[in-house]
Design an enzyme around this catalytic site. Structure first.
Site, PDB file in Angstrom:
ATOM      1  N   TRP A  19      62.388   2.272  28.864  1.00  0.00           N
ATOM      2  CA  TRP A  19      61.620   1.820  27.696  1.00  0.00           C
ATOM      3  C   TRP A  19      60.219   1.371  28.077  1.00  0.00           C
ATOM      4  O   TRP A  19      60.046   0.767  29.131  1.00  0.00           O
ATOM      5  CB  TRP A  19      62.373   0.639  27.092  1.00  0.00           C
ATOM      6  CG  TRP A  19      61.581  -0.229  26.177  1.00  0.00           C
ATOM      7  CD1 TRP A  19      60.713  -1.238  26.542  1.00  0.00           C
ATOM      8  CD2 TRP A  19      61.571  -0.193  24.748  1.00  0.00           C
ATOM      9  NE1 TRP A  19      60.172  -1.821  25.421  1.00  0.00           N
ATOM     10  CE2 TRP A  19      60.684  -1.209  24.309  1.00  0.00           C
ATOM     11  CE3 TRP A  19      62.225   0.589  23.789  1.00  0.00           C
ATOM     12  CZ2 TRP A  19      60.437  -1.453  22.962  1.00  0.00           C
ATOM     13  CZ3 TRP A  19      61.976   0.343  22.447  1.00  0.00           C
ATOM     14  CH2 TRP A  19      61.097  -0.664  22.047  1.00  0.00           C
ATOM     15  N   ASN A  21      56.634  -0.653  26.123  1.00  0.00           N
ATOM     16  CA  ASN A  21      55.855  -1.047  24.943  1.00  0.00           C
ATOM     17  C   ASN A  21      54.405  -1.313  25.350  1.00  0.00           C
ATOM     18  O   ASN A  21      53.788  -0.396  25.931  1.00  0.00           O
ATOM     19  CB  ASN A  21      56.532  -2.147  24.100  1.00  0.00           C
ATOM     20  CG  ASN A  21      56.968  -3.404  24.802  1.00  0.00           C
ATOM     21  OD1 ASN A  21      57.958  -3.416  25.496  1.00  0.00           O
ATOM     22  ND2 ASN A  21      56.251  -4.490  24.620  1.00  0.00           N
ATOM     23  N   ASP A  22      53.847  -2.460  25.076  1.00  0.00           N
ATOM     24  CA  ASP A  22      52.394  -2.672  25.165  1.00  0.00           C
ATOM     25  C   ASP A  22      51.703  -2.165  26.446  1.00  0.00           C
ATOM     26  O   ASP A  22      52.194  -2.412  27.542  1.00  0.00           O
ATOM     27  CB  ASP A  22      52.075  -4.172  25.147  1.00  0.00           C
ATOM     28  CG  ASP A  22      52.828  -4.945  24.109  1.00  0.00           C
ATOM     29  OD1 ASP A  22      53.557  -4.353  23.327  1.00  0.00           O
ATOM     30  OD2 ASP A  22      52.677  -6.176  24.092  1.00  0.00           O
ATOM     31  N   TRP A  46      64.423  -2.329  24.736  1.00  0.00           N
ATOM     32  CA  TRP A  46      63.651  -3.422  25.318  1.00  0.00           C
ATOM     33  C   TRP A  46      64.590  -4.266  26.178  1.00  0.00           C
ATOM     34  O   TRP A  46      65.764  -4.436  25.841  1.00  0.00           O
ATOM     35  CB  TRP A  46      63.048  -4.257  24.179  1.00  0.00           C
ATOM     36  CG  TRP A  46      62.104  -5.307  24.653  1.00  0.00           C
ATOM     37  CD1 TRP A  46      60.769  -5.157  24.861  1.00  0.00           C
ATOM     38  CD2 TRP A  46      62.419  -6.663  24.988  1.00  0.00           C
ATOM     39  NE1 TRP A  46      60.240  -6.333  25.312  1.00  0.00           N
ATOM     40  CE2 TRP A  46      61.225  -7.274  25.402  1.00  0.00           C
ATOM     41  CE3 TRP A  46      63.593  -7.418  24.992  1.00  0.00           C
ATOM     42  CZ2 TRP A  46      61.153  -8.602  25.802  1.00  0.00           C
ATOM     43  CZ3 TRP A  46      63.536  -8.746  25.404  1.00  0.00           C
ATOM     44  CH2 TRP A  46      62.315  -9.328  25.797  1.00  0.00           C
ATOM     45  N   PHE A  81      55.771 -10.638  30.669  1.00  0.00           N
ATOM     46  CA  PHE A  81      55.271 -10.171  29.381  1.00  0.00           C
ATOM     47  C   PHE A  81      53.794  -9.757  29.505  1.00  0.00           C
ATOM     48  O   PHE A  81      53.192  -9.839  30.561  1.00  0.00           O
ATOM     49  CB  PHE A  81      55.449 -11.262  28.316  1.00  0.00           C
ATOM     50  CG  PHE A  81      56.830 -11.304  27.696  1.00  0.00           C
ATOM     51  CD1 PHE A  81      57.937 -10.753  28.338  1.00  0.00           C
ATOM     52  CD2 PHE A  81      57.035 -11.907  26.463  1.00  0.00           C
ATOM     53  CE1 PHE A  81      59.207 -10.790  27.762  1.00  0.00           C
ATOM     54  CE2 PHE A  81      58.300 -11.953  25.871  1.00  0.00           C
ATOM     55  CZ  PHE A  81      59.381 -11.401  26.520  1.00  0.00           C
ATOM     56  N   SER A  82      53.211  -9.389  28.353  1.00  0.00           N
ATOM     57  CA  SER A  82      51.885  -8.763  28.344  1.00  0.00           C
ATOM     58  C   SER A  82      50.776  -9.648  28.906  1.00  0.00           C
ATOM     59  O   SER A  82      50.865 -10.879  28.892  1.00  0.00           O
ATOM     60  CB  SER A  82      51.523  -8.359  26.923  1.00  0.00           C
ATOM     61  OG  SER A  82      52.315  -7.252  26.584  1.00  0.00           O
ATOM     62  N   ARG A 145      51.612 -16.502  24.430  1.00  0.00           N
ATOM     63  CA  ARG A 145      51.664 -15.319  25.316  1.00  0.00           C
ATOM     64  C   ARG A 145      50.454 -14.386  25.183  1.00  0.00           C
ATOM     65  O   ARG A 145      49.632 -14.544  24.313  1.00  0.00           O
ATOM     66  CB  ARG A 145      52.938 -14.523  25.027  1.00  0.00           C
ATOM     67  CG  ARG A 145      53.113 -14.088  23.574  1.00  0.00           C
ATOM     68  CD  ARG A 145      54.448 -13.367  23.419  1.00  0.00           C
ATOM     69  NE  ARG A 145      54.713 -12.973  22.044  1.00  0.00           N
ATOM     70  CZ  ARG A 145      55.371 -13.724  21.165  1.00  0.00           C
ATOM     71  NH1 ARG A 145      55.815 -14.922  21.513  1.00  0.00           N
ATOM     72  NH2 ARG A 145      55.583 -13.286  19.935  1.00  0.00           N
ATOM     73  N   ASP A 146      50.432 -13.390  26.070  1.00  0.00           N
ATOM     74  CA  ASP A 146      49.507 -12.255  26.057  1.00  0.00           C
ATOM     75  C   ASP A 146      48.050 -12.645  26.340  1.00  0.00           C
ATOM     76  O   ASP A 146      47.140 -12.354  25.547  1.00  0.00           O
ATOM     77  CB  ASP A 146      49.590 -11.489  24.715  1.00  0.00           C
ATOM     78  CG  ASP A 146      51.026 -11.202  24.286  1.00  0.00           C
ATOM     79  OD1 ASP A 146      51.907 -11.184  25.158  1.00  0.00           O
ATOM     80  OD2 ASP A 146      51.261 -10.987  23.074  1.00  0.00           O
ATOM     81  N   GLU A 199      50.073 -11.591  18.073  1.00  0.00           N
ATOM     82  CA  GLU A 199      50.343 -11.156  19.440  1.00  0.00           C
ATOM     83  C   GLU A 199      49.127 -10.397  19.961  1.00  0.00           C
ATOM     84  O   GLU A 199      48.305  -9.898  19.190  1.00  0.00           O
ATOM     85  CB  GLU A 199      51.571 -10.241  19.490  1.00  0.00           C
ATOM     86  CG  GLU A 199      52.823 -10.909  18.960  1.00  0.00           C
ATOM     87  CD  GLU A 199      54.085 -10.088  19.182  1.00  0.00           C
ATOM     88  OE1 GLU A 199      55.021 -10.597  19.814  1.00  0.00           O
ATOM     89  OE2 GLU A 199      54.141  -8.944  18.718  1.00  0.00           O
TER      90      GLU A 199
HETATM   91  C1  FRU Z   1      53.960  -7.269  21.687  1.00  0.00           C
HETATM   92  C2  FRU Z   1      54.870  -8.160  22.510  1.00  0.00           C
HETATM   93  C3  FRU Z   1      54.065  -9.219  23.224  1.00  0.00           C
HETATM   94  C4  FRU Z   1      54.922  -9.552  24.399  1.00  0.00           C
HETATM   95  C5  FRU Z   1      55.545  -8.229  24.733  1.00  0.00           C
HETATM   96  C6  FRU Z   1      56.946  -8.309  25.261  1.00  0.00           C
HETATM   97  O1  FRU Z   1      54.468  -6.018  21.398  1.00  0.00           O
HETATM   98  O2  FRU Z   1      55.862  -8.727  21.679  1.00  0.00           O
HETATM   99  O3  FRU Z   1      53.725 -10.318  22.430  1.00  0.00           O
HETATM  100  O4  FRU Z   1      54.190 -10.070  25.476  1.00  0.00           O
HETATM  101  O5  FRU Z   1      55.526  -7.452  23.558  1.00  0.00           O
HETATM  102  O6  FRU Z   1      57.402  -7.094  25.739  1.00  0.00           O
END
Ligand code: FRU
Length: 449
Positions: A19, A21-22, A46, A81-82, A145-146, A199
Site C-alpha cells: 500500500w 498513500n501521501d 494501510w 507518518f507524513s 502531524r505532517d 492534514e
Molecule cells: C494523510 C494522512 C496524514 C498522515 C498519513 C498517515 O493522508 O492521514 O495526515 O500523516 O496520512 O499515513
C-alpha cells in the site's frame, strides 16, 4: 499478503508491492529528485507506515531505493507518518511524524521527529524534536502531524497540522535555529477548518500559496469528495505569524486526489492519486495506491495553475474534422480547439467498457461509471453514485486540453485546473473516439519516453 501478479502503471509511482498513500519529503538533492511516500510493504491495506523511496533525474523515470524510514523506534513504533525534507549543511534532513500507541491507557501521541542523511539513501534518526511539551495545551497531542519545513532568514520554519480540543483542524507554525530546538509561533489561520481535521499543510512563500487537506469536508459547490485538497493564495506574515489568505480553490476536481506536497525548492507538486475510503481494484495485483505525475504550479492573479510534467517522445499532430478514431492506452494526449461548441471523448473502450469526457454547460464532465472494475466510495450524492465528476472549462476562444493516461489512471488538465481519477478498464481496452464541433481542432498523442 499474496501478490498474484504485478501489473504496474508505466510512469506513475507505486510502492511496487503493498500500500502507498501521501508523497513525503519531496526534494531535489545531489542531482536527483527524491520522492518518499507513506508505505505499508506488508499488505494492500494501510498499516505500519514506512517511508518508501524513489529517485529520478527527469521526474518521469523512477528508481527504487531501500526504505528510508521504518517504524522501529520507541518514538515512531506505530508508524512514520507524513513529513517533508530540507537540505542543510550538505545533508538531507527529514522532519516527519512519529506515532506511538497507547501508553498508560491513553490514546496515541503524534510527535515530530528528525532524521538526517549524508548520501540521501541511508538515514540516521534523531528522535523527537517537537514533542507534546512544545504544543500549546489547547490542541490535541494525538492529532498533530505532517510537518512541512523550509528555511528563511536564519531560521527553519515548519507548518504542522493540528486540532483544537473539541474543535476542528488548525495549521500551526513553529520555528527553530538548528532543526533540533523548536518553538511554537502561531496558529496560521486562527479559525477552525470546515472539515473535521486538517492534514498535510504545505506552504510555498516564494509563489505565495498554501495547500491543505480536509477530512470529512461538508458538501459545498466545487468540493465533491468527502476528503478534499485545497489551495490558498496568500502569504505568511513572519512578524504576526498570520497567513493572509486572498482566495482559495480546489486542487483537483477528480475522484482520486489527496495530500499534495511541493518539491522543496521547485515549483512542482505531487499528490496521492487515490482517496481515503475507496475500494482499490488493483489490490488483486498486489499493490494499492499511486502518486500523480508531477505538476508545475504557478500563481496567476488569484488562482493556482497546474500543468503536467511528463517526458514524452514527439508525436504527429492530426487535424480533427468532426470525428477521429484512434487506439491509445498510455501517453499524453493534447487537444487544441478554437471555437469549440461540442466535445465528446470516449477512451479506453472495449465492448461495454469505456471512460468518457464531455462538455456540458461550460463544464468538463468526466464519467467513469462504465470504465471497468467498480470502485466504491463513501460519497452519496448522485454525481458520485453515477461515476461523475465536473471541472470548470475556460471561457477563452482557444482551449488546450491535456490528458495524461496510464494503465489505471487519467489526469485531465485544462486552463490550470485538473481532474484526476483512477480507472480499471480491461487490459486491452484501447479504442478512442473523439467527436468535436469547432472552428479548428488538432489532436496529438505523445508516447512517454
Ligand atoms: C494523510 C494522512 C496524514 C498522515 C498519513 C498517515 O493522508 O492521514 O495526515 O500523516 O496520512 O499515513
Amino acid at each position: 499478503m499474496t501478490i498474484l501478479k504485478t501489473k504496474q502503471p508505466a510512469f506513475h509511482i507505486t510502492g511496487e508491492k503493498g500500500w502507498i498513500n501521501d508523497p513525503n519529503g519531496l526534494i531535489f538533492f545531489k542531482g536527483k529528485y527524491h520522492v518518499f511516500y507513506q508505505h505499508n510493504p506488508y499488505d494492500v491495506q494501510w498499516g505500519p507506515m514506512h517511508w518508501g523511496h524513489v529517485v529520478s533525474e527527469d521526474l518521469t523515470h523512477w528508481e527504487y531505493l531501500p526504505y528510508a524510514l521504518t517504524p522501529c523506534d520507541e518514538f515512531d513504533s506505530f508508524g512514520c507518518f507524513s513529513g517533508s525534507a530540507i537540505e542543510y549543511d550538505g545533508k538531507l534532513w527529514l522532519l516527519y511524524t512519529g506515532v506511538v500507541e497507547n501508553q498508560g491507557g491513553e490514546t496515541f501521541r503524534q510527535l515530530q521527529c528528525l532524521a538526517e542523511s549524508e548520501d540521501g539513501i541511508t538515514f540516521k534518526k534523531h528522535g523527537v524534536v517537537i514533542g507534546e511539551d512544545k504544543l500549546p495545551a489547547e490542541y490535541e497531542p494525538w492529532n498533530f502531524r505532517d510537518p512541512k519545513v523550509w528555511r528563511y532568514n536564519d531560521y527553519f520554519w515548519c507548518v504542522v497540522a493540528a486540532k483544537k480540543r473539541d474543535g476542528r483542524g488548525r495549521i500551526l507554525l513553529f520555528k527553530s535555529k538548528d532543526l533540533f530546538d523548536w518553538e511554537f509561533v502561531s496558529d496560521l489561520l486562527n479559525k477552525d477548518s470546515d472539515g473535521t481535521m486538517i492534514e498535510c499543510p504545505d506552504l510555498n512563500q516564494e509563489l505565495g500559496y498554501m495547500l491543505s487537506c480536509e477530512q470529512f469536508q461538508p458538501k459545498e459547490e466545487g468540493h465533491f469528495n468527502v476528503h478534499t485538497s485545497r489551495w490558498h493564495i496568500g502569504k505568511l506574515d513572519y512578524e504576526s505569524g498570520e497567513f493572509k489568505e486572498k482566495t482559495r480553490g480546489t486542487m483537483d476536481y477528480g475522484f482520486d486526489f489527496y495530500a499534495p506536497q511541493t518539491i522543496a525548492g521547485a515549483n512542482v507538486v505531487i499528490g496521492w492519486l487515490n482517496m481515503w475510503d475507496r475500494t482499490i481494484p488493483s489490490a488483486k495485483y498486489g499493490f494499492t495506491g499511486m502518486l500523480t505525475v508531477p505538476r508545475k504550479v504557478e500563481v496567476k492573479g488569484d488562482r493556482l495553475y497546474q500543468t503536467p510534467i511528463v517526458k514524452t517522445k514527439s508525436g504527429v499532430e492530426k487535424i480533427v474534422d468532426r470525428l477521429l478514431e484512434d487506439n491509445v492506452k498510455k501517453g499524453v494526449i493534447t487537444i487544441k480547439a478554437k471555437g469549440l461548441t461540442d466535445f465528446s471523448l470516449k477512451f479506453r473502450e472495449k465492448g461495454e467498457n469505456y471512460t468518457e469526457l464531455c462538455l456540458e454547460n461550460n463544464k468538463w464532465v468526466f464519467n467513469r461509471s462504465r470504465s471497468g472494475e467498480e470502485i466504491k466510495g463513501v460519497e452519496t450524492d448522485s454525481d458520485s453514485l453515477n461515476g461523475i465528476r465536473r471541472m470548470p472549462c475556460s471561457k477563452s476562444e482557444e482551449k488546450t486540453l491535456t490528458i495524461v493516461m496510464d494503465e489505471f489512471s487519467v489526469e485531465i488538465f485544462e486552463d490550470g485546473n485538473v481532474l484526476s481519477s483512477t480507472i480499471y478498464p480491461p487490459e486491452d481496452a484501447t479504442k478512442l473516439t473523439l467527436s468535436v464541433k469547432a472552428d479548428h481542432c488538432v489532436y496529438l498523442v505523445e508516447e512517454v519516453e
